[in-house]
Design a protein around this motif. Structure first.
Motif: not given
Length: 404
Positions: A54, A56, A58, A62, A77, A79, A87
């Motif tokens: 993860d 970011n 949220d 990811d 990366y 998201q 993503a």
């Protein structure tokens, strides 16, 4: 001899019990349902190296990626979108701090500086297909802002990375297995800005397939590479790392090409005794066993082998409780680049439970999986997985577990 009415009556009465007993003996786990989402539809260029986390914050999984590992590319990366429709790409760096492209057979990420977010490794290398013998300069990139920090050098292209606290001091260390120079190099983190080489372990048969776990139950984390158990000496880790062969079956190829002595390794507690076991498959040259090993006696390097199933060119190996029955299952994927892409099985092996040896095999697709990764991507409590068909593929799928 004809049966009497009494005998016939006894047989009829016994039938339900016989049927019930047979049903119990031959009962197998139900198949796990999946739905498939076209996650990244194009541009997934030689995505050999990925790390899922993860990034970011949220709550969704990811993934970091190096683009074009064969010839070197950018580090970035993706998201994950909340509706799992795909993503969004974020490029961290097009090149290293001193120039040069990024490349590695693997990638890893974690909270390197202890500030609560996920950082990522950044191996600078021209690419395995360009010059596998060239040294790798390893950096880590700090989230947020993605400032690079130097860790150290590896003598060649790195096939596998593990970013993990090897000695229990609360800081993440780095271990990597090199391809052309058969060795494992271990860097101890003293501070996020200061890293020390504590081991350079040369074993002639080392090539590909590395993971970490406490397989002897002594409290520190050991390294398993190409079927060899590298015993962590603990503490500062500058002591002798004893090297033990788990099973020569996995590392006794007479050749030394990219195909030979290639494995996938996962350390996980298959037996449920609180100590990590070792799961192994062959990732390149044809060996079709998927197996797990439990350490019986660490003093004499005695291991017990258990067969899970068969799958060749099994360049995906993941372990987790996929069917939510309380034990660990195994995902194995054939590299679709090898031969006919429509004859590249991806199999889910369902653990039969304590004391049982037969693992049910569920074939999910015949179109391959290379370095796939399992995680609870959508946060519903069961394990999904990302599928990259082969090491020259162009798209990335998300297989959503519909158990819940």
């Amino acid at each position: 001899m004809k049966s009497t009415p009494v005998l016939r009556r006894k047989l009829v009465l016994a039938l339900p019990s016989i049927v019930c007993a047979l049903s119990f003996l031959f009962a197998l786990p139900a198949e796990v349902p999946f739905s498939v989402k076209s996650f990244i539809q194009e541009g997934a260029d030689k995505w050999w190296a990925r790390s899922h986390a993860d990034v970011n914050g949220d709550g969704l999984v990811d993934f970091f990626v190096i683009n074009n590992n064969g010839n070197g590319g950018w580090l970035g990366y993706y998201q994950t979108k909340p509706d799992l429709s795909g993503a969004d790409r974020v490029i961290i760096a097009e090149s290293g701090p001193k120039g040069g492209r990024f490349a590695g057979g693997d990638l890893d990420s974690g909270d390197i500086d202890g500030d609560g977010d996920i950082d990522v490794l950044g191996p600078v290398h021209p690419g395995e297909w360009e010059d596998g013998t060239a040294a790798t300069q390893l950096y880590w990139y700090e989230n947020p802002g993605w400032e690079p920090h130097f860790i150290g050098s590896f003598p060649a292209f790195v096939k596998d990375f593990d970013l993990v606290d090897l000695n229990g001091d609360g800081k993440l260390d780095v271990a990597g297995t090199c391809h052309h120079t058969p060795q494992v190099v271990v860097y101890r983190q003293d501070t996020p800005e200061a890293w020390a080489v504590v081991a350079q372990l040369y074993v002639d048969e080392l090539h590909e397939g590395q993971h970490v776990g406490d397989v002897d139950g002594d409290g520190d984390v050991d390294i398993i590479s190409t079927g060899f158990w590298l015993v962590n000496p603990g503490g500062s880790m500058i002591g002798k790392w004893e090297v033990n062969n788990i099973d020569p079956y996995w590392n006794s190829d007479p050749g030394r090409t990219w195909k030979h002595n290639s494995t996938k390794i996962i350390c996980a507690d298959i037996s449920g005794d609180g100590v990590d076991d070792v799961v192994i498959s062959c990732s390149e040259l044809y060996r079709n066993r998927v197996a797990w090993y439990e350490l019986v006696d660490p003093e004499i390097n005695s291991w017990k082998s258990h067969d899970i199933g068969i799958n060749s060119y099994a360049h995906t190996l993941q372990v987790g409780d996929v069917d939510l029955d309380g034990d660990l299952d195994v995902l194995s994927g054939n590299n679709a680049h090898q031969g006919d892409a429509m004859a590249s099985p991806v199999k889910l092996f369902l653990n039969p439970g304590p004391g049982e040896e037969y693992w049910k095999s569920q074939t999910l697709t015949m179109e391959g999986a290379y370095n796939s990764y399992m995680a609870d991507v959508d946060g519903d409590g069961d394990l999904d997985f990302f599928r990259y068909p082969g090491h020259v593929s162009e798209f990335y799928e998300l297989w959503v577990n519909e158990t819940r």
